[in-house]
Design a protein around this motif. Structure first.
Motif, PDB file in Angstrom:
ATOM      1  N   GLN A  67     109.626  39.246 -48.397  1.00 51.66           N
ATOM      2  CA  GLN A  67     110.828  38.762 -47.741  1.00 51.66           C
ATOM      3  C   GLN A  67     110.786  37.275 -47.401  1.00 51.66           C
ATOM      4  OE1 GLN A  67     111.849  41.208 -44.403  1.00 51.66           O
ATOM      5  NE2 GLN A  67     114.030  40.819 -44.575  1.00 51.66           N
ATOM      6  N   SER A  68     109.699  36.594 -47.676  1.00 52.47           N
ATOM      7  CA  SER A  68     109.649  35.164 -47.379  1.00 52.47           C
ATOM      8  C   SER A  68     110.166  34.355 -48.564  1.00 52.47           C
ATOM      9  CB  SER A  68     108.217  34.734 -47.052  1.00 52.47           C
ATOM     10  OG  SER A  68     107.371  34.933 -48.155  1.00 52.47           O
ATOM     11  N   SER A  69     110.726  33.193 -48.267  1.00 54.54           N
ATOM     12  CA  SER A  69     111.222  32.279 -49.290  1.00 54.54           C
ATOM     13  C   SER A  69     110.644  30.897 -49.061  1.00 54.54           C
ATOM     14  CB  SER A  69     112.757  32.192 -49.249  1.00 54.54           C
ATOM     15  OG  SER A  69     113.358  33.394 -49.685  1.00 54.54           O
ATOM     16  N   GLN A  70     110.328  30.203 -50.130  1.00 52.22           N
ATOM     17  CA  GLN A  70     109.790  28.855 -50.045  1.00 52.22           C
ATOM     18  C   GLN A  70     110.883  27.818 -50.327  1.00 52.22           C
ATOM     19  OE1 GLN A  70     106.992  28.337 -48.810  1.00 52.22           O
ATOM     20  NE2 GLN A  70     105.375  29.662 -49.595  1.00 52.22           N
ATOM     21  N   ALA A  71     110.706  26.643 -49.744  1.00 58.15           N
ATOM     22  CA  ALA A  71     111.560  25.507 -50.082  1.00 58.15           C
ATOM     23  C   ALA A  71     111.266  25.084 -51.523  1.00 58.15           C
ATOM     24  CB  ALA A  71     111.292  24.363 -49.111  1.00 58.15           C
ATOM     25  N   THR A  72     112.017  24.144 -52.044  1.00 62.06           N
ATOM     26  CA  THR A  72     111.731  23.653 -53.385  1.00 62.06           C
ATOM     27  C   THR A  72     110.371  22.971 -53.411  1.00 62.06           C
ATOM     28  OG1 THR A  72     112.697  21.458 -53.053  1.00 62.06           O
ATOM     29  CG2 THR A  72     114.208  23.235 -53.731  1.00 62.06           C
ATOM     30  N   LEU A  73     109.807  22.821 -54.596  1.00 57.84           N
ATOM     31  CA  LEU A  73     108.512  22.162 -54.720  1.00 57.84           C
ATOM     32  C   LEU A  73     108.589  20.729 -54.189  1.00 57.84           C
ATOM     33  CD1 LEU A  73     107.357  23.380 -58.258  1.00 57.84           C
ATOM     34  CD2 LEU A  73     107.120  24.515 -56.029  1.00 57.84           C
ATOM     35  N   THR A  74     109.681  20.049 -54.477  1.00 57.45           N
ATOM     36  CA  THR A  74     109.849  18.676 -53.994  1.00 57.45           C
ATOM     37  C   THR A  74     109.859  18.639 -52.472  1.00 57.45           C
ATOM     38  OG1 THR A  74     111.068  18.010 -55.968  1.00 57.45           O
ATOM     39  CG2 THR A  74     111.401  16.684 -53.988  1.00 57.45           C
ATOM     40  N   GLN A  75     110.598  19.544 -51.843  1.00 58.95           N
ATOM     41  CA  GLN A  75     110.648  19.578 -50.386  1.00 58.95           C
ATOM     42  C   GLN A  75     109.280  19.892 -49.786  1.00 58.95           C
ATOM     43  OE1 GLN A  75     113.799  22.487 -50.243  1.00 58.95           O
ATOM     44  NE2 GLN A  75     115.321  20.972 -49.574  1.00 58.95           N
ATOM     45  N   GLN A  76     108.531  20.769 -50.427  1.00 59.56           N
ATOM     46  CA  GLN A  76     107.193  21.079 -49.925  1.00 59.56           C
ATOM     47  C   GLN A  76     106.274  19.862 -50.036  1.00 59.56           C
ATOM     48  OE1 GLN A  76     105.549  24.956 -51.260  1.00 59.56           O
ATOM     49  NE2 GLN A  76     107.601  25.379 -52.034  1.00 59.56           N
ATOM     50  N   ASP A  78     107.198  16.765 -50.059  1.00 63.91           N
ATOM     51  CA  ASP A  78     107.658  15.820 -49.037  1.00 63.91           C
ATOM     52  C   ASP A  78     107.108  16.187 -47.661  1.00 63.91           C
ATOM     53  OD1 ASP A  78     109.121  14.219 -50.747  1.00 63.91           O
ATOM     54  OD2 ASP A  78     111.033  15.232 -50.357  1.00 63.91           O
ATOM     55  N   ALA A  79     106.934  17.475 -47.407  1.00 67.75           N
ATOM     56  CA  ALA A  79     106.456  17.942 -46.115  1.00 67.75           C
ATOM     57  C   ALA A  79     104.943  17.859 -45.976  1.00 67.75           C
ATOM     58  CB  ALA A  79     106.918  19.378 -45.871  1.00 67.75           C
ATOM     59  N   TYR A 390     104.896  24.189 -42.321  1.00 74.16           N
ATOM     60  CA  TYR A 390     105.591  23.434 -41.286  1.00 74.16           C
ATOM     61  C   TYR A 390     106.316  22.238 -41.902  1.00 74.16           C
ATOM     62  CZ  TYR A 390     106.328  20.854 -36.926  1.00 74.16           C
ATOM     63  OH  TYR A 390     106.890  20.193 -35.863  1.00 74.16           O
ATOM     64  N   GLY A 391     107.584  22.075 -41.534  1.00 71.21           N
ATOM     65  CA  GLY A 391     108.324  20.896 -41.942  1.00 71.21           C
ATOM     66  C   GLY A 391     109.153  21.062 -43.189  1.00 71.21           C
ATOM     67  N   ALA A 392     108.913  22.120 -43.967  1.00 73.00           N
ATOM     68  CA  ALA A 392     109.701  22.323 -45.187  1.00 73.00           C
ATOM     69  C   ALA A 392     110.938  23.145 -44.848  1.00 73.00           C
ATOM     70  CB  ALA A 392     108.870  23.039 -46.247  1.00 73.00           C
ATOM     71  N   PRO A 393     112.116  22.732 -45.307  1.00 70.41           N
ATOM     72  CA  PRO A 393     113.331  23.500 -45.008  1.00 70.41           C
ATOM     73  C   PRO A 393     113.280  24.866 -45.654  1.00 70.41           C
ATOM     74  CG  PRO A 393     113.782  21.823 -46.650  1.00 70.41           C
ATOM     75  CD  PRO A 393     112.394  21.564 -46.149  1.00 70.41           C
ATOM     76  N   SER A 394     113.915  25.815 -45.030  1.00 69.92           N
ATOM     77  CA  SER A 394     113.913  27.179 -45.536  1.00 69.92           C
ATOM     78  C   SER A 394     115.214  27.462 -46.273  1.00 69.92           C
ATOM     79  CB  SER A 394     113.756  28.179 -44.389  1.00 69.92           C
ATOM     80  OG  SER A 394     113.845  29.502 -44.869  1.00 69.92           O
ATOM     81  N   PRO A 395     115.118  27.936 -47.521  1.00 72.50           N
ATOM     82  CA  PRO A 395     116.342  28.313 -48.236  1.00 72.50           C
ATOM     83  C   PRO A 395     116.878  29.629 -47.715  1.00 72.50           C
ATOM     84  CG  PRO A 395     114.433  28.850 -49.551  1.00 72.50           C
ATOM     85  CD  PRO A 395     113.919  28.157 -48.316  1.00 72.50           C
ATOM     86  N   ASP A 396     118.072  29.983 -48.188  1.00 74.61           N
ATOM     87  CA  ASP A 396     118.641  31.286 -47.863  1.00 74.61           C
ATOM     88  C   ASP A 396     117.653  32.333 -48.351  1.00 74.61           C
ATOM     89  OD1 ASP A 396     120.097  33.554 -47.475  1.00 74.61           O
ATOM     90  OD2 ASP A 396     121.734  33.026 -48.822  1.00 74.61           O
ATOM     91  N   PRO A 397     117.015  33.097 -47.471  1.00 73.28           N
ATOM     92  CA  PRO A 397     115.878  33.897 -47.884  1.00 73.28           C
ATOM     93  C   PRO A 397     116.216  35.136 -48.687  1.00 73.28           C
ATOM     94  CG  PRO A 397     116.333  34.254 -45.568  1.00 73.28           C
ATOM     95  CD  PRO A 397     117.270  33.184 -46.032  1.00 73.28           C
ATOM     96  N   PRO A 428      95.679  20.080 -38.454  1.00 72.81           N
ATOM     97  CA  PRO A 428      95.497  19.253 -37.256  1.00 72.81           C
ATOM     98  C   PRO A 428      95.752  17.786 -37.575  1.00 72.81           C
ATOM     99  CG  PRO A 428      93.717  20.839 -37.456  1.00 72.81           C
ATOM    100  CD  PRO A 428      94.513  20.927 -38.731  1.00 72.81           C
ATOM    101  N   GLY A 429      96.504  17.124 -36.734  1.00 73.47           N
ATOM    102  CA  GLY A 429      96.872  15.747 -36.972  1.00 73.47           C
ATOM    103  C   GLY A 429      98.187  15.586 -37.693  1.00 73.47           C
ATOM    104  N   GLY A 430      98.663  16.662 -38.330  1.00 75.56           N
ATOM    105  CA  GLY A 430      99.964  16.625 -38.973  1.00 75.56           C
ATOM    106  C   GLY A 430     100.051  15.731 -40.185  1.00 75.56           C
ATOM    107  N   LEU A 431      98.911  15.392 -40.826  1.00 76.22           N
ATOM    108  CA  LEU A 431      98.902  14.514 -41.994  1.00 76.22           C
ATOM    109  C   LEU A 431      98.626  15.321 -43.259  1.00 76.22           C
ATOM    110  CD1 LEU A 431      96.934  11.491 -40.475  1.00 76.22           C
ATOM    111  CD2 LEU A 431      99.403  11.724 -40.782  1.00 76.22           C
ATOM    112  N   PRO A 432      98.789  14.720 -44.441  1.00 79.12           N
ATOM    113  CA  PRO A 432      98.585  15.485 -45.675  1.00 79.12           C
ATOM    114  C   PRO A 432      97.154  15.948 -45.899  1.00 79.12           C
ATOM    115  CG  PRO A 432      99.921  13.548 -46.111  1.00 79.12           C
ATOM    116  CD  PRO A 432      99.396  13.403 -44.717  1.00 79.12           C
ATOM    117  N   GLY A 433      96.163  15.300 -45.254  1.00 81.91           N
ATOM    118  CA  GLY A 433      94.781  15.697 -45.441  1.00 81.91           C
ATOM    119  C   GLY A 433      94.015  15.685 -44.142  1.00 81.91           C
ATOM    120  N   ARG A 434      92.894  16.430 -44.115  1.00 80.44           N
ATOM    121  CA  ARG A 434      92.019  16.468 -42.951  1.00 80.44           C
ATOM    122  C   ARG A 434      90.568  16.484 -43.432  1.00 80.44           C
ATOM    123  NH1 ARG A 434      89.223  19.867 -39.114  1.00 80.44           N
ATOM    124  NH2 ARG A 434      89.326  21.712 -40.434  1.00 80.44           N
TER     125      ARG A 434
END
Length: 550
Positions: A67-76, A78-79, A390-397, A428-434
């Protein structure tokens, strides 16, 4: 992109360690010391509401794991997602997956009319006939979308694309002859138009991997970092054993991988493989020792695979025998989480680059349980994958059949129908890498003050991905603390706890998850034709099989 918290982090990092060197990392990490956020089934869109209503509502929610849906690859991307997963079905002639038997059972047309299904080439979907919706139907368009984003963001950390080549016959094999007969009877007594049998996949052969290689070459060309590239950089012979060359626990010196700076802007494709699979033999036949292959191998399963420098572990659902057909959080969640975290640490000590999941089959999101998320991050897996980024928009699921794949707005995480978007995962830190493995353990607890991994301007003028190397700041569920994990599990199971606390250390707290156990309603006259006995028997037997199709 990363907000005020990230900006303050960068200022602290620069002050702690001096000015960062322009055009590269201020202090070089090894690739196996880099943790990134990944998405699971990155293309996935939940099945149409009619299908869930006709099938999922008749049992204890086994199909609602989809039942889960992912945003587009581009949006992910970007997030901040830097690891994607795609399920690919070989379709050399085209048209093999242009049907949805589940829709016909639900009283809808069982034909998929998008012309892309008729084109030759790999199709991206989860389970044919039942869980088929994707934000990019063709593998080639998925890959091209990633390439466009990569070209526009040349300073990105290496993007890892996990491709699981799927074979047909999953549903037939899982159900067996008796239950397959029942399913086909339901299909053929439907008054709707559509297929009379399940999709028939072409038999796999070595040609499959030649075709896959061609799609990778067309999409990426020299942007891929390949096994041959790494062997050459290390001065190793062609076909040298990648495990001997690269397997080293995080923090081992010297780093066996190319410099992280040289890997920026690159893409690594990993083929998810099982040692007892005929596909593994086909790959070895075409590309012995991965010589000339554009992709790497990730071992998924217990049987060893040669040349596999990557390993998937802790990718299964939290369940015990009593919850095998349920999406509820099991009573022994804390023990299961500890086992998963221990498996991650074991693989890290063996030197693998590890991918692990923070949630599976919507279980954690429905219960608001953050214990698994925090334990996997703390254990130090280099890729932490989630259905709720976190941060990626959710499409109509879960739209009606035939509706578009539109977005419902900028919600906090990719999410699912009937699920609160509050459960989400970020580093942690909210950045692309840790940073991981720099404090003597799997995590970065010993890293001390924030170090100089900051966003700097590259030679091309684009900003580079930043890496957080500060304290882990997981306070509620570090995997070594069984009592803390148990407390988090008990709190979540009590439907009143802090399962969504900001234990990942961001100054912008993650939204509080809310316990929701909603199920699709069983509506429609055609769905009513299913007898309760036959439907529950069918779906109960299929639940474990479908859940295994991750």
């Amino acid at each position: 992109m990363w907000g005020l918290e990230a900006a303050l982090l960068l200022l602290v990092a620069a002050a702690a360690s001096g000015a960062a060197a322009q055009g590269g990392d201020a202090q070089e990490l090894c690739f196996n010391q880099l943790q990134v956020l990944g998405s699971h089934n990155s293309y996935h869109l939940a099945p149409p509401a009619e299908l869930l209503a006709a099938l999922g509502g008749l049992a204890d929610g086994p199909l609602l794991a989809w039942q889960s849906s992912q945003a587009t690859l581009t949006q992910q991307l970007d997030a901040g997602v830097r690891a994607l997963e795609l399920d690919a079905y070989w379709d050399p002639q085209g048209g093999a997956y242009a049907q949805a038997a589940g829709l016909r059972i639900a009283g809808q047309s069982g034909w998929l009319t998008d012309p892309k299904y008729q084109q030759p080439g790999f199709k991206v979907l989860h389970v044919p006939d039942f869980d088929f919706r994707s934000s990019c139907i063709l593998l080639s368009e998925c890959l091209e979308e990633v390439r466009r984003w990569s070209d526009a963001n040349p300073g990105h950390l290496p993007i890892q694309i996990h491709i699981e080549v799927k074979e047909g016959g999953q549903v037939e094999e899982a159900l067996g002859e008796l239950l397959m007969g029942l399913l086909l009877n339901l299909l053929n007594t439907s008054s709707a138009e559509g297929p009379t049998t399940l999709a028939q996949a072409p038999a796999s052969s070595p040609q499959l991997f030649l075709d896959l290689q061609a799609e990778l070459e067309a999409a990426f060309g020299g942007a891929l970092l390949t096994p041959d590239d790494v062997r050459a950089a290390a001065g190793a012979a062609a076909g040298a054993d990648l495990q001997q060359l690269l397997l080293a626990p995080p923090g081992t010196t010297p780093c066996p991988w190319p410099s992280l700076g040289s890997m920026r802007g690159k893409v690594l494709v990993k083929l998810i493989q099982y040692g007892d699979s005929g596909l593994a033999a086909h790959l070895q036949q075409v590309y012995p020792d991965l010589r000339g292959c554009l992709a790497w191998v990730e071992q998924n399963g217990r049987r060893p695979l040669p040349q596999a420098a990557f390993r998937a572990t802790a990718v299964w659902r939290l369940q015990d025998d009593a919850t095998a057909l349920s999406l509820a959080l099991p009573a022994n969640a804390s023990g299961l989480v500890n086992d998963m975290a221990a498996a991650v640490r074991d693989m890290l000590q063996q030197g693998f680059v590890v991918r692990a999941r923070t949630d599976a089959d919507t279980v954690e999101a429905r219960s608001g349980f953050a214990g698994r998320r925090d334990a996997i991050i703390a254990a130090g897996a280099q890729v932490v994958a989630s259905d709720y980024v976190y941060g990626a928009p959710s499409p109509d699921p879960s739209p009606a059949a035939g509706s578009g794949n539109g977005s419902s707005g900028n919600r906090s995480a990719s999410g699912g129908a009937g699920l609160d978007a509050g459960y989400s995962v970020q580093l942690p830190g909210g950045l692309p890498g840790r940073c991981v493995g720099i404090g003597g353990g799997g995590g970065s607890e010993g890293a001390g003050a924030v170090q100089a991994y900051t966003a700097v301007e590259g030679a091309g003028g684009g900003g580079e991905d930043a890496i957080y190397c500060g304290p882990l700041l997981v306070q509620a569920s570090a995997p070594e603390d069984a009592g803390a994990v148990a407390a988090a599990a008990d709190s979540a199971a009590g439907i009143g706890g802090s399962g969504g606390s900001s234990s990942t250390g961001s100054s912008d707290p993650l939204p509080q998850p809310v316990v929701q156990q909603e199920r699709a309603s069983n509506g429609g006259a055609d769905a009513g034709r299913l007898s309760a006995l036959s439907a529950v028997a069918l779906l109960g037997a299929a639940a474990a099989a479908f859940a295994a199709m991750a």
